[in-house]
Enzyme design. Structure first.
Site, mmCIF file in Angstrom:
data_model
loop_
_atom_site.group_PDB
_atom_site.id
_atom_site.type_symbol
_atom_site.label_atom_id
_atom_site.label_comp_id
_atom_site.label_asym_id
_atom_site.label_seq_id
_atom_site.Cartn_x
_atom_site.Cartn_y
_atom_site.Cartn_z
ATOM 1 N N TRP A 22 0.826 -1.218 0.000
ATOM 2 C CA TRP A 22 0.000 0.000 0.000
ATOM 3 C C TRP A 22 0.856 1.262 0.000
ATOM 4 C CZ3 TRP A 22 -0.642 4.130 3.410
ATOM 5 C CH2 TRP A 22 -1.777 4.914 3.213
ATOM 6 N N SER A 82 2.654 -7.457 1.579
ATOM 7 C CA SER A 82 1.613 -6.708 2.287
ATOM 8 C C SER A 82 0.312 -6.696 1.478
ATOM 9 C CB SER A 82 2.140 -5.298 2.608
ATOM 10 O OG SER A 82 1.366 -4.696 3.609
ATOM 11 N N LEU A 83 -0.180 -5.521 1.055
ATOM 12 C CA LEU A 83 -1.393 -5.476 0.211
ATOM 13 C C LEU A 83 -1.196 -6.304 -1.066
ATOM 14 C CD1 LEU A 83 -4.165 -4.274 -0.735
ATOM 15 C CD2 LEU A 83 -2.864 -2.322 -1.626
ATOM 16 N N PHE A 143 2.776 5.715 7.993
ATOM 17 C CA PHE A 143 2.544 4.297 7.720
ATOM 18 C C PHE A 143 3.875 3.607 7.391
ATOM 19 C CE2 PHE A 143 0.746 0.662 5.299
ATOM 20 C CZ PHE A 143 -0.220 0.249 6.206
ATOM 21 N N LEU A 144 4.732 4.283 6.636
ATOM 22 C CA LEU A 144 6.039 3.716 6.282
ATOM 23 C C LEU A 144 6.917 3.563 7.518
ATOM 24 C CD1 LEU A 144 6.947 5.603 2.978
ATOM 25 C CD2 LEU A 144 5.839 3.391 3.250
ATOM 26 N N ALA A 145 6.874 4.561 8.418
ATOM 27 C CA ALA A 145 7.679 4.485 9.642
ATOM 28 C C ALA A 145 7.255 3.286 10.491
ATOM 29 C CB ALA A 145 7.539 5.781 10.434
ATOM 30 N N GLN A 147 6.356 0.506 9.436
ATOM 31 C CA GLN A 147 6.771 -0.745 8.799
ATOM 32 C C GLN A 147 8.169 -1.190 9.191
ATOM 33 O OE1 GLN A 147 5.887 -0.860 4.634
ATOM 34 N NE2 GLN A 147 3.970 0.217 4.893
ATOM 35 N N ASP A 207 7.355 -7.587 13.046
ATOM 36 C CA ASP A 207 6.333 -6.882 12.266
ATOM 37 C C ASP A 207 5.195 -6.399 13.166
ATOM 38 O OD1 ASP A 207 4.523 -5.976 10.356
ATOM 39 O OD2 ASP A 207 4.810 -7.700 9.031
ATOM 40 N N HIS A 235 8.215 -5.229 8.911
ATOM 41 C CA HIS A 235 7.235 -5.388 7.837
ATOM 42 C C HIS A 235 7.856 -5.384 6.435
ATOM 43 C CE1 HIS A 235 3.120 -5.537 6.429
ATOM 44 N NE2 HIS A 235 3.310 -4.485 5.651
#
Length: 257
Positions: A22, A82-83, A143-145, A147, A207, A235
């Site tokens: 994502w 992931s997605l 969101f990236l942080a 992960q 994760d 992640h």
């Protein structure tokens, strides 16, 4: 006009399709591309509406899978992170003859926590959807942080993911929202129990988005699949532990041939 971005590279005789997660795009595979290109013919894809795949709005999972499948080789190993793991899984369920093996990376058949199932709290996903409309660049960065949290190389890994996002125009808010909707609502636990193609699941021990508690639960639910947990990874295990990640794919390819 709908335009799915697709690039084929590499010299190996096994086709490997790579589907990103994502908010991201195919640039995320840059750190392992050279290593894998000597062993596989790589198919790098920007999912509909992400990266360079322009002209797509938000869409349900089956539509996303259909658009990707239209450009794909007749038979390939499908790897989804992931997605992207949900997209690859959907293709394996609907077109198993096109799938030599399914590899899901830091992915869950059901991302949202429900009943006894561990996952992301639905209100957290709803919160991201709310924040997207207010400041979507900052929301994607947050969101990236998440992960890379906890890994020894967290800061540098997060920077690499951020660079992949910033290398290309940001997706439309409706596309990002649509992706979160898939993460919030899709549940493929039961359908994948009957999957007939080889299935390798790769996880990061640290994760925070796909908790390691799901691993033994899915081992029991899907006895035909195989799981590998990379210690000290979060992640994005292919970013923090590229060697262990590529070794797992090489071993899978050797078993298939």
């Amino acid at each position: 006009m709908n335009n799915l971005w697709w690039q084929t590279t590499g010299t190996g005789n096994v086709d490997l399709v790579l589907l990103h997660g994502w908010g991201l795009n195919a640039e995320v595979w840059h750190c392992i591309q050279e290593e894998l290109a000597s062993q596989f013919t790589l198919h790098l894809v920007d999912l509909p509406g992400f990266g360079r795949s322009h002209g797509f709005g938000a869409m349900p999972l089956n539509e996303m899978a259909r658009h990707v499948l239209e450009r794909a080789p007749q038979k390939a190993i499908w790897l989804g992170w992931s997605l992207g793991g949900l997209v690859a899984s959907q293709i394996a369920l609907t077109h198993p003859a096109r799938v030599q093996a399914l590899v899901t990376v830091a992915s869950s058949p059901c991302f949202a926590a429900r009943d006894e199932w561990p996952g992301i709290k639905p209100e957290v996903l709803a919160g991201f959807q709310q924040q997207l409309s207010e400041d979507f660049k900052r929301t994607v960065e947050r969101f990236l942080a998440l992960q890379t949290l906890g890994t020894e190389t967290a800061r540098q890994d997060a920077r690499m993911l951020k660079n992949a996002v910033l290398a290309l125009p940001m997706p439309e808010v409706e596309v990002l929202n649509g992706g979160l909707e898939i993460l919030k609502t899709v549940d493929l636990r039961e359908p994948l129990a009957a999957l007939s193609v080889p299935h390798l699941r790769i996880y990061g021990y640290l994760d925070g988005l796909v908790p390691r508690k799901v691993v033994p639960m899915l081992d029991a639910l899907w006895p035909n699949s195989e799981s590998k947990v990379i210690a000290k990874a979060a992640h994005a295990p292919f970013v923090s532990h590229p060697e262990a990640f590529c070794d797992a794919l090489t071993a899978l390819s050797q078993r298939l041939n």
